[in-house]
Design a protein around this motif. Sequence first.
Motif, PDB file in Angstrom:
ATOM      1  N   ILE A   1      60.262  49.784  33.763  1.00  0.00           N
ATOM      2  CA  ILE A   1      61.627  49.337  34.039  1.00  0.00           C
ATOM      3  C   ILE A   1      61.678  48.226  33.284  1.00  0.00           C
ATOM      4  O   ILE A   1      62.681  47.822  32.614  1.00  0.00           O
ATOM      5  CB  ILE A   1      62.009  49.279  35.417  1.00  0.00           C
ATOM      6  N   PRO A   2      60.933  47.122  33.137  1.00  0.00           N
ATOM      7  CA  PRO A   2      61.067  45.980  32.488  1.00  0.00           C
ATOM      8  C   PRO A   2      61.461  46.172  30.940  1.00  0.00           C
ATOM      9  O   PRO A   2      62.145  45.431  30.438  1.00  0.00           O
ATOM     10  CB  PRO A   2      59.592  45.035  32.807  1.00  0.00           C
ATOM     11  N   GLU A   3      60.359  47.094  30.495  1.00  0.00           N
ATOM     12  CA  GLU A   3      60.627  47.448  28.952  1.00  0.00           C
ATOM     13  C   GLU A   3      61.750  48.454  28.639  1.00  0.00           C
ATOM     14  O   GLU A   3      61.681  48.582  27.223  1.00  0.00           O
ATOM     15  CB  GLU A   3      59.166  47.876  28.425  1.00  0.00           C
ATOM     16  N   GLU A   4      62.304  49.091  29.632  1.00  0.00           N
ATOM     17  CA  GLU A   4      63.363  49.972  29.582  1.00  0.00           C
ATOM     18  C   GLU A   4      62.842  51.316  28.830  1.00  0.00           C
ATOM     19  O   GLU A   4      63.401  51.679  27.827  1.00  0.00           O
ATOM     20  CB  GLU A   4      64.653  49.398  28.763  1.00  0.00           C
ATOM     21  N   TYR A   5      61.926  51.561  29.051  1.00  0.00           N
ATOM     22  CA  TYR A   5      60.850  52.787  28.838  1.00  0.00           C
ATOM     23  C   TYR A   5      60.949  53.855  29.518  1.00  0.00           C
ATOM     24  O   TYR A   5      60.206  53.575  30.704  1.00  0.00           O
ATOM     25  CB  TYR A   5      59.571  52.383  28.171  1.00  0.00           C
ATOM     26  N   PHE A   6      61.109  55.055  28.987  1.00  0.00           N
ATOM     27  CA  PHE A   6      60.885  56.293  29.596  1.00  0.00           C
ATOM     28  C   PHE A   6      60.356  57.303  28.821  1.00  0.00           C
ATOM     29  O   PHE A   6      60.832  57.542  27.881  1.00  0.00           O
ATOM     30  CB  PHE A   6      62.149  56.905  30.498  1.00  0.00           C
ATOM     31  N   SER A   7      59.363  58.127  29.529  1.00  0.00           N
ATOM     32  CA  SER A   7      58.976  59.218  28.708  1.00  0.00           C
ATOM     33  C   SER A   7      58.388  60.411  29.579  1.00  0.00           C
ATOM     34  O   SER A   7      57.898  60.014  30.588  1.00  0.00           O
ATOM     35  CB  SER A   7      57.649  58.728  27.825  1.00  0.00           C
ATOM     36  N   VAL A   8      58.690  61.529  29.160  1.00  0.00           N
ATOM     37  CA  VAL A   8      58.138  62.786  29.894  1.00  0.00           C
ATOM     38  C   VAL A   8      57.776  63.689  28.993  1.00  0.00           C
ATOM     39  O   VAL A   8      58.294  64.135  27.872  1.00  0.00           O
ATOM     40  CB  VAL A   8      58.876  63.372  31.040  1.00  0.00           C
ATOM     41  N   THR A   9      56.343  64.000  29.241  1.00  0.00           N
ATOM     42  CA  THR A   9      55.570  65.117  28.439  1.00  0.00           C
ATOM     43  C   THR A   9      55.290  66.178  29.367  1.00  0.00           C
ATOM     44  O   THR A   9      54.593  65.969  30.092  1.00  0.00           O
ATOM     45  CB  THR A   9      54.360  64.836  27.765  1.00  0.00           C
ATOM     46  N   ALA A  10      56.136  67.458  29.183  1.00  0.00           N
ATOM     47  CA  ALA A  10      55.922  68.537  30.081  1.00  0.00           C
ATOM     48  C   ALA A  10      55.324  69.800  29.339  1.00  0.00           C
ATOM     49  O   ALA A  10      55.400  70.050  28.178  1.00  0.00           O
ATOM     50  CB  ALA A  10      57.312  68.904  30.534  1.00  0.00           C
ATOM     51  N   VAL A  11      54.569  70.315  29.963  1.00  0.00           N
ATOM     52  CA  VAL A  11      53.697  71.651  29.701  1.00  0.00           C
ATOM     53  C   VAL A  11      53.866  72.813  30.674  1.00  0.00           C
ATOM     54  O   VAL A  11      53.621  72.552  31.753  1.00  0.00           O
ATOM     55  CB  VAL A  11      52.060  71.314  29.413  1.00  0.00           C
TER      56      VAL A  11
END
Length: 232
Positions: free
Chosen positions: A68-78
Amino acid sequence: MKTIITLLLILLNSVNLSAQELTGKQLLDKSIQYHDPTGAWNTFNAEFTVRMKTPTASDRLSDIIINIPEEYFSVTAVRDTIKTVYTINKGVCNTNIAKDAPKQNRTPCETAALYKNYYTYLYGLPMKLKDEGTIISETVTKRTFKGKEYLVLQVNYTQKVGSDVWFFYFDPATYAMEVYQFFKGDPEAEGANTGEYILLTEEVLINKIKMPKNRAWYYNKDDGYLGTDILE
């Protein structure tokens, strides 16, 4: 003995009275105190894995990063041999999608935003109910659901945020969130027989926050089972 029983009755009655007198915002605050006692959500930075099990498809394993502080989101789905990666970094979208991934009606970046909102909202509950555009009912009700009595909070949203009507079910003793439910509009009118309810079981501590380990999804209209998200 009679004096002890009288005292117990007085204590029980005072607990019930206290619950009845809670406003919606007070109930929400008590639940947040239970799930996030150190106020860690605003600085949440963690990676976790969610296994989605459904009755009609193979499991999907998603590695999720929320910072949240870095405004970063990632999802790696398999799922099976198909791998997809969706990332939003300070509003900038990047995706990596396998050629044989199922076609979608949305653009890849629209899907990335959808996943970001979905995972941040669900795993940020009940803290996310403090977000702008959330309308907390001042009235706390009692309702029995699946054989257990809960304190229930109704939540609506401003038109800009959404039209779904949500109900959150809290344990009356600990204020832990154990069920939530949504309808596509007023459940007494156009929203009847729409939406889903989600049963939360067990807990996992992530970044000092008590999160539900299992989220089992069902249709409101017929209790049809949709699937379960499991924190691993």
